[in-house]
Design an enzyme around this catalytic site. Structure first.
Site, PDB file in Angstrom:
ATOM      1  N   GLU D  60       0.816  -1.217   0.000  1.00  0.00           N
ATOM      2  CA  GLU D  60       0.000   0.000   0.000  1.00  0.00           C
ATOM      3  C   GLU D  60       0.846   1.261   0.000  1.00  0.00           C
ATOM      4  O   GLU D  60       0.516   2.257  -0.651  1.00  0.00           O
ATOM      5  CB  GLU D  60      -0.940   0.018   1.219  1.00  0.00           C
ATOM      6  N   HIS D 129     -11.465  -5.047   9.140  1.00  0.00           N
ATOM      7  CA  HIS D 129     -12.014  -5.046   7.780  1.00  0.00           C
ATOM      8  C   HIS D 129     -13.341  -4.300   7.746  1.00  0.00           C
ATOM      9  O   HIS D 129     -14.281  -4.747   7.097  1.00  0.00           O
ATOM     10  CB  HIS D 129     -12.228  -6.486   7.297  1.00  0.00           C
TER      11      HIS D 129
HETATM   12  C1  LIG Z   1      -2.686  -4.838   4.505  1.00  0.00           C
HETATM   13  C2  LIG Z   1      -3.580  -5.661   3.646  1.00  0.00           C
HETATM   14  N1  LIG Z   1      -3.601  -5.457   2.331  1.00  0.00           N
HETATM   15  C3  LIG Z   1      -4.405  -6.188   1.544  1.00  0.00           C
HETATM   16  C4  LIG Z   1      -5.204  -7.164   2.064  1.00  0.00           C
HETATM   17  C5  LIG Z   1      -6.124  -8.000   1.169  1.00  0.00           C
HETATM   18  N2  LIG Z   1      -5.634  -9.378   1.139  1.00  0.00           N
HETATM   19  C6  LIG Z   1      -6.140 -10.315   1.954  1.00  0.00           C
HETATM   20  S1  LIG Z   1      -5.361 -11.792   1.780  1.00  0.00           S
HETATM   21  C7  LIG Z   1      -4.395 -11.184   0.550  1.00  0.00           C
HETATM   22  C8  LIG Z   1      -3.419 -12.067  -0.166  1.00  0.00           C
HETATM   23  C9  LIG Z   1      -2.268 -12.417   0.654  1.00  0.00           C
HETATM   24  O1  LIG Z   1      -1.501 -13.354  -0.048  1.00  0.00           O
HETATM   25  P1  LIG Z   1      -0.492 -14.253   0.717  1.00  0.00           P
HETATM   26  O2  LIG Z   1       0.228 -13.429   1.726  1.00  0.00           O
HETATM   27  O3  LIG Z   1       0.338 -14.951  -0.290  1.00  0.00           O
HETATM   28  O4  LIG Z   1      -1.379 -15.296   1.521  1.00  0.00           O
HETATM   29  P2  LIG Z   1      -2.364 -16.417   0.930  1.00  0.00           P
HETATM   30  O5  LIG Z   1      -3.694 -15.802   0.761  1.00  0.00           O
HETATM   31  O6  LIG Z   1      -1.788 -16.905  -0.338  1.00  0.00           O
HETATM   32  O7  LIG Z   1      -2.393 -17.474   1.974  1.00  0.00           O
HETATM   33  C10 LIG Z   1      -4.658  -9.851   0.327  1.00  0.00           C
HETATM   34  C11 LIG Z   1      -3.961  -9.025  -0.672  1.00  0.00           C
HETATM   35  C12 LIG Z   1      -5.168  -7.325   3.452  1.00  0.00           C
HETATM   36  N3  LIG Z   1      -5.959  -8.213   4.072  1.00  0.00           N
HETATM   37  N4  LIG Z   1      -4.336  -6.590   4.215  1.00  0.00           N
END
Ligand SMILES: Cc1ncc(C[n+]2csc(CCOP(=O)(O)OP(=O)(O)O)c2C)c(N)n1
Ligand SMILES: Cc1ncc(C[n+]2csc(CCOP(=O)(O)OP(=O)(O)O)c2C)c(N)n1
Ligand SMILES: [Mg+2]
Ligand SMILES: [Mg+2]
Lengths: 351, 326, 351, 326
Positions: D60, D129
Site C-alpha cells: 500500500e 475489515h
Molecule cells: C494490509 C492488507 N492489504 C491487503 C489485504 C487483502 N488481502 C487479503 S489476503 C491477501 C493475499 C495475501 O496473499 P499471501 O500473503 O500470499 O497469503 P495467501 O492468501 O496466499 O495465503 C490480500 C492481498 C489485506 N488483508 N491486508
C-alpha cells in the site's frame, strides 16, 4: 514480466513428484501427522460447506491442499512456543491442537468461540496451544511475533516465536523491517512463509521478480530453508533445524514452504477467485501432489499403514468434525454487552 | 514536594518504572543518544542497560509492532516516537493491531503497550516535522490517549499509562519541557480513574485544553483576569476515553465555552470538545456560541515570519476570549 | 552485534586510500566536477556558519565530506531527469546546478527561496535543474521517485528518476516495497544510497547485520553497483552504467556509494551528534579520504591542474557563495497570506 | 436521464476519465480481478489495457507513493484501496507527502492524485475489515475529501476529484453500490465549487450526513414524516475543505440539529458537524441540544448478533430524532 524461477521443480506443478521420504521418523508420529492433516482438511471442508450454504457469514480462507505446512511446522513446536497466523490460519490452529468446537463456534459468531465470537474465522486464539492469535491484515502479525520473540529472549527462555504468512505478505514493507530487527537483535523467531504462489488473484510472477521469497531473509543475514511444503516430513525436519538454532540463541530462521491452495482465495469455490492466470490443469496437477495422499502412499509402502486404516482415520475424524460442529451450532451468540465490555481492560475509563 | 521540570517529570517517570518493574522496557529511535528526546530519557541506557533501553533502526512500523508483541507476553514496553509525524508509519500496528486485539480476540488479550509520541514543532522545522495528531488517536476506540500539561502529570500519567492493561498513546510536547512546578511523591494511579481537572476556577468562561494548550489557556486566563474576565480552565488530560462531565459542569456554570487546541480544527480535538458541549449543555444555558482556537487550516510553515502567526499565543487567545465573554 | 562487513576497505577508514583513477575523462569535465564539489563544500560551510551564529534556524543537515557522491551521480544525469532527495540534499541540489541564492534564501525562510520560503533547508525544489524536491521523512521520496519513473515510462521517454537516500532509510519498509515495484514494472529508476555508515547517532553495525545495503536490491533482482563515494570518477562511471541501462528500458539500478559525513547528523558541529561510537580518530582518518583533495591530487599528478589553480577555484567559489548569501539576506520574508494561499491549488474550496 | 446504480456510476466515471484523459491511469490491488472492488471497475483492464489499469503487489505504501510521484509529472492517477483499513499503511504518503508537497515546496507542485478508499463493512468481516476513517483525512489540511451518496455523485465527484490539481480522498461505501437513481449526462465540475447540498427540504430538524449515512438520513426522514416530523437532509458531499454554510442556514431555520455518521464519535466527522453548528448558530436559535448518531465506541464486531446493534438503522435513527424533535 518473464518468469524467473529459483524454485524450479518445487513450484512447477508438472514436474515429477518425488515420493515422500519418511526418513526414520516413527510410524506413530507420522500417523498422528496424517490424522492432523486429515482433521484440517475435513474441518476446512466443513467450513467450506457452511460458507456455501450461507451458514458461515464471515470471510473464510481455506488452506485445503496446504495441510503439510501447518502440520510440519507445528510438529517442531511445543505449546509454550508462540505462533501467530494470518487470514488463512485454521490449519495452524488445528495443527497446534486447537479445539474444533471452539473454531467452528468462532466462525459462526458464537460465544463459545476461540475469541468469544468477537473475531470470526480470521481471528482465532488459543494461547494454551501456542496459537497466540491470527489477523487478516496481511503481514500484521509479523512484527508482533518478533516482539513475542523479544519477550522470550528477555525472559531468558528457550521459547520460539513463529509468524506464519504468505508470499504476498512479503511485499509489505513491515516484513523487511521485522527481518532486520530479528537479525540484529538475534531473536528466537522462525519466520514461516507458506508460499502458495498466489496472493489473492495474482500469481507470484505478476508480483515479484522471482518465485522464491527466501532471498529476503538472506539479504538480512537470516538462516533459510526452502522446502516442499506438501512434504510434511521435509517441512518438519527443516523447521526442527531452524527452531533448534533459535532455541539455542543462535538467531532467527526463515522457512519457505512451497505449496498450493486448491480452493479460491476466500470462500468455498474452486473455480472462482482462484487466480486470473490459474487454469484447471494447474489445479489438477497440484492436486496430484496432495500432501495427504503422498504421506498415505509412503506409509503404506513402508507398511506403517494397513488396509483400511486410512479410511478409518477419515471416518473417525469426520465424526469429530460432525460432533464439534453440532456443539458449535448449539452455542449462544454473544450478549450485546460484549460489544462495549471488551474494548478496554477496565470499564470505559475516566469517569 | 520538589520543584521539577516537565522534562524531569518524564525522566523521573521512566526511572521509577524501570526501577520498579523488571518487565518494563523502552524502545525507539534515539534512546542511546543523550539528546535525541531532549533530556527526558538521558542516560537511561546507562542506568538500566541497553537491553532494556533499546535504540532501533529507522523502522517505526516493526518497532511498534514488536513492542505490541512483547506486551502480549507480560512486558510493559514504552515505544518512543521522537516525532508524531514519524509515527504515521506505525499506523497499522497502532490502529489495526493494538487498539483491536483485545476486543476482536474476545477480551483475554492485553496489548499493554504505551506509545510515547512527541509533539516537536517550531524552530522552522516545517510541515513534516511539526504535527500534533492527537485527534487521530482519540478517534480510535481501544486506544487510551493522554496528554500531560504539568510536570506532575508528565511523570504520573506516564506511570499510569505504562501500568495500564490497554494500549495508551502518551503525548508530550517539547514546548512544555522547561515548565517547572511543585511535584509531590509518586503514587500509582489507575489510568481509568484519571480524567479532566479544573486547574483554575472561574465564573465567566470555560476554557478546555490539553498539553501545551493548557498552558496557553492558563496564560490567557491571566491576561483575561487583568481585563476583569474570570476564566475557568479545565485541563483535559485524558482525551480517550473522554469524560465530558467536568467540562459540562463548568460550562453550565459559566455559560460560555472555548476550546484551545494545538492541532487542526476540522475533526480535531477542539471539535470534540465543542460537540460534547453542544450535546450535553442545554442551549438556553449558553450565553454565546462556543469558540475553537486552533492552528489555521494549513501545514506548518518554516519561515519564522509565518511560524509567528501559525501558532496562536496567549495574547491572541485572550483577545478572542474577551470577544467571547463580551 | 559483531561486525559483518561486506564492504571491506570501502568502509574501513584505516585502509589505504587508492589514488583516484581519472580514466580518460577530459580535464575540462573533471575540473568542472572539482569546482562543483568545492561549491558544495563552501556553500555548506556557509550554512554551518549560519547555524552556528543562529542566523539559520531550520534544521540543516550538512553533507560536507560526501560531495563526491552528489557530483558523481549528477554528472550522469540531465536536467530532464528527476532527482528526489532527503534531509541531506543541499549537495544534490547544487550538483544539478541549483541556484545558490535561492538555496540560502530558502534556508533563511525568504520569499525568494527555492520553495518561496515555505520549506527551509529540508525542502528544496528546482525542477528546471532536475531537482524535483527533497523532504526529511526518511525514505519518503523513494516511492515518489518510483512513480516519477513510472510517469517517464508511460511517456515513452528516456527520462530516469533518481531517489537519493541513506543507509538508514533502507531500514524503512517502504524502500523494499519500492524496490519490488520498480523491479516488476521494469521502471527507469536508479536508486542511489549515500551509505555514510551512520544514521543519526548510530553506526550501521548497530542497525543492520551487514555494512553494505546493495543486498536489498539484489534480493529484488535489481542491478547494483557498489562504489567508493569519495571517488567522484568511479561514482560517475558506475552511475552512467546504471542510468544508461535504465534509459534503454532495461530496468532499475541501485548504486551504493560509500562515504562519510564529517559533521554531526544535524547542525554545524563536528563533535556533537556525530555517532555514539564515533571517535575523533575515525573522523580524522576519513578526512584523509577527502573526495576533493583526492581529485585535486589526481588532477595535479596528471598535470591537469596547475600551480595555484585550486586556490583560484576556491577563491572564486567563495565569491559566488558570499554574493549569493548577501542577496539572500536582502530578500523579504513571505507574506502572511502565503500560509493559507498555498494549501490548495484553488481558493479553499466549497464556498 | 438514465437510471444508474451507484456502482455503475463509479464505473462510468472511470470509463469517462480513462477514455477522455490519456494521462489518467488507475493503480491498486485487485484491478485485474473482475470482482475485487465489486463491479465498480469491471473489465477496465480489458478496455483500457493493463498499462493504465494496474494491479499491484500487496504494498500500500509504495503504490500510493508512486501514484503521487506520477501525479507530479503530469499524470492523473487514481489509487485504489479496496478497504480503508489497508490504507493505514499508506498514511505517510497520504498525510506527510501528498497533503503537504504543494505548501511546503512553495505552491508550484501539484500532487494531483486521487485516492479511492472503499468502506467495506458488515458481513461479519470484523475489526480490521470495517473501518470508516474519513474523519482522519478530513482533519488534514491539504487533502480534499469527498464522500458521494448518490449514483450521480459517485460518478461526478470521481471525475471532479481526478481533474482537481490537489490530492483528493474519494470515499465510497459498498453498502451504497446497489442504489439506483436518475442520472443526467456528464458535465465536468470543478471540485472546489462543490459542497453540501440539501437533498430533502424540511422544517423541524436538520440532519447532516455523508455517503451511506446520507441514505440512512433520507430513510429516517421518511419514517419521521409518518410521525409528522419534517426533516431537512443535507448531504455533506465534500468533507474537506468543508463549507458549513448550507448546514448553518438550515439549522437557523429548523432550530434542531442531528449529525449521522458511519464513523466513530470522538473527533469524528459528526463532532465536526456539531462543533460547526455550535460555533456558527446562536444558542438562542437552538430549540434543543444537538445530537450525534454514530457507531458505538468499539471496534467492529463479527458476530451478526452484534453487527445488528453496532450499525444503526433508519428506525433507531428515527427514534432518536423523534426525541430530538419532541
Ligand atoms: C494490509 C492488507 N492489504 C491487503 C489485504 C487483502 N488481502 C487479503 S489476503 C491477501 C493475499 C495475501 O496473499 P499471501 O500473503 O500470499 O497469503 P495467501 O492468501 O496466499 O495465503 C490480500 C492481498 C489485506 N488483508 N491486508
Ligand atoms: C520516518 C522518519 N523516521 C525518523 C526520522 C529521523 N531521522 C532524520 S534523519 C535520520 C537518519 C537517516 O539516516 P540515513 O538514511 O543513513 O541518512 P544520513 O543522515 O546518514 O544522510 C533519522 C533517523 C525521520 N526524519 N523520518
Ligand atoms: Mg500466497
Ligand atoms: Mg547514513
Amino acid at each position: 514480466m518473464e518468469l524467473r524461477t529459483t524454485l524450479g521443480a518445487l513450484a512447477d506443478p508438472h514436474s515429477p513428484i518425488e515420493p515422500l521420504e519418511l526418513r526414520n521418523l516413527p510410524a506413530s508420529q507420522l500417523t498422528e501427522d496424517l490424522r492432523t492433516m486429515v482433521r484440517i482438511r475435513q474441518a476446512e471442508a466443513a467450513v467450506g460447506d457452511m460458507v456455501e450454504s450461507g451458514e458461515a457469514k464471515c470471510p473464510c480462507h481455506l488452506g485445503i491442499g496446504q495441510e503439510g505446512v501447518a502440520v510440519g511446522i507445528c510438529g517442531a513446536l511445543t505449546a509454550k512456543d508462540r505462533l501467530y497466523g494470518g487470514h488463512r490460519a485454521h490449519s495452524q490452529y488445528i495443527a497446534l491442537g486447537g479445539d474444533l468446537t471452539a473454531m467452528f463456534a468462532e466462525i459462526l459468531g458464537k460465544q463459545t468461540g476461540t475469541s468469544k465470537g468477537m473475531g470470526g474465522s480470521m481471528h482465532l486464539y488459543a494461547p494454551e496451544t501456542g496459537f497466540h492469535g491470527s489477523v487478516p491484515i496481511v503481514a500484521g502479525t509479523v512484527p508482533v511475533a518478533v516482539g513475542a520473540a523479544l519477550a522470550a529472549k528477555m525472559d531468558g527462555s528457550d521459547v520460539v516465536a513463529v509468524p506464519v504468512f504468505g508470499d504476498g505478505a512479503c511485499e509489505e514493507g513491515g516484513v523487511h523491517e521485522a527481518l532486520n530487527m530479528a537479525s540484529i537483535m538475534t531473536l528466537p523467531v522462525v519466520f514461516v512463509v507458506e508460499n502458495n504462489l498466489y496472493s489473492s488473484h495474482l500469481d507470484i510472477n505478476l508480483r515479484q521478480p522471482f518465485d522464491s521469497v527466501a532471498r529476503f531473509a538472506q539479504a538480512h543475514g537470516i538462516e533459510t530453508e526452502v522446502v516442499d511444503g506438501n512434504d510434511v516430513v521435509a517441512t518438519r525436519l527443516a523447521m526442527e533445524r531452524l527452531v533448534a538454532r533459535a532455541r539455542r540463541g543462535e538467531g532467527p530462521g526463515f522457512l519457505e514452504a512451497v505449496t498450493y491452495r486448491w480452493r479460491g482465495h476466500v470462500g468455498h469455490r474452486e473455480d472462482i477467485d482462484v487466480g486470473v492466470r490459474r487454469s484447471s490443469e494447474e489445479v489438477a496437477a497440484w492436486r496430484a501432489r496432495d500432501p495427504i495422499q503422498r504421506l498415505v502412499d509412503a506409509l503404506i509402502s513402508r507398511k506403517d499403514l494397513g488396509e483400511g486404516e486410512f479410511d478409518a482415520i477419515t471416518t473417525h475424524v469426520q465424526g469429530e468434525v460432525d460432533s464439534a460442529l453440532a456443539a458449535a451450532r448449539q452455542a449462544d451468540y454473544p450478549p450485546v454487552k460484549a460489544l462495549l465490555d471488551m474494548v478496554y481492560a477496565h470499564a470505559a475509563g475516566g469517569r | 514536594m520538589a520543584v521539577m521540570s516537565y522534562a524531569d517529570g518524564i525522566l523521573d517517570g521512566f526511572r521509577y518504572l524501570l526501577r520498579t518493574y523488571p518487565k518494563c522496557f523502552t524502545i525507539g529511535q534515539g534512546l542511546w543518544s543523550p539528546w535525541y528526546v531532549g533530556t527526558t530519557m538521558k542516560d537511561l541506557d546507562e542506568e538500566f542497560g541497553k537491553e532494556r533501553v533499546i535504540d532501533t533502526p529507522v523502522s517505526e512500523l516493526a518497532t511498534t509492532g514488536a513492542a505490541i508483541g512483547a506486551s502480549l507476553h507480560g512486558y510493559r514496553p514504552i515505544v518512543i516516537h521522537p516525532r508524531m509525524d514519524f509515527m504515521l508509519l506505525a499506523s497499522d500496528p497502532i490502529v489495526n493491531q493494538a487498539a483491536k486485539w483485545r476486543h476482536m480476540l474476545g477480551g483475554g488479550v492485553s496489548p499493554a503497550v504505551t506509545i510515547r509520541s512527541i509533539i516537536n514543532r517550531g524552530g522552522e522545522q516545517g510541515a513534516q516535522h511539526s504535527q500534533a495528531l492527537h485527534a487521530w488517536y482519540a478517534h480510535i476506540p481501544g486506544l487510551r490517549v493522554v496528554m500531560p500539561a504539568t510536570p506532575a502529570d508528565a511523570r504520573d500519567l506516564l506511570i499510569s499509562a505504562t501500568l495500564c492493561d490497554d494500549p495508551v498513546i502518551y503525548i508530550d510536547d517539547r514546548w512544555c519541557y522547561e515548565w517547572t512546578d511543585d511535584v509531590g511523591p509518586i503514587s500509582e494511579q489507575p489510568l481509568e480513574q484519571q480524567g479532566p481537572k479544573v486547574l483554575r476556577p472561574g465564573t465567566d468562561v470555560t476554557i478546555a485544553a490539553a498539553g501545551y494548550s493548557t498552558r496557553l489557556a492558563l496564560d490567557a486566563a491571566d491576561v483575561l483576569e487583568a481585563s476583569g474576565v474570570s476564566a475557568e480552565v479545565v485541563d483535559v488530560r485524558v482525551l480517550n476515553p473522554f469524560d465530558p462531565d467536568p467540562i459540562v459542569r463548568s460550562v453550565e456554570k459559566t455559560g460560555r465555552f472555548a476550546a484551545i487546541d494545538g492541532g487542526w480544527s476540522t475533526c480535531g480535538f477542539s471539535a470534540e470538545l465543542l460537540a460534547t458541549v453542544a450535546e450535553k449543555v442545554a442551549p438556553q444555558m449558553l450565553k454565546a456560541p462556543s469558540v475553537r482556537i486552533t492552528l489555521p487550516d494549513a501545514p506548518a510553515p518554516t519561515s519564522k515570519a509565518l511560524e509567528e502567526v501559525y501558532y496562536p499565543d496567549d495574547n491572541i487567545i485572550a483577545e478572542r476570549l474577551r470577544a467571547l465573554a463580551a
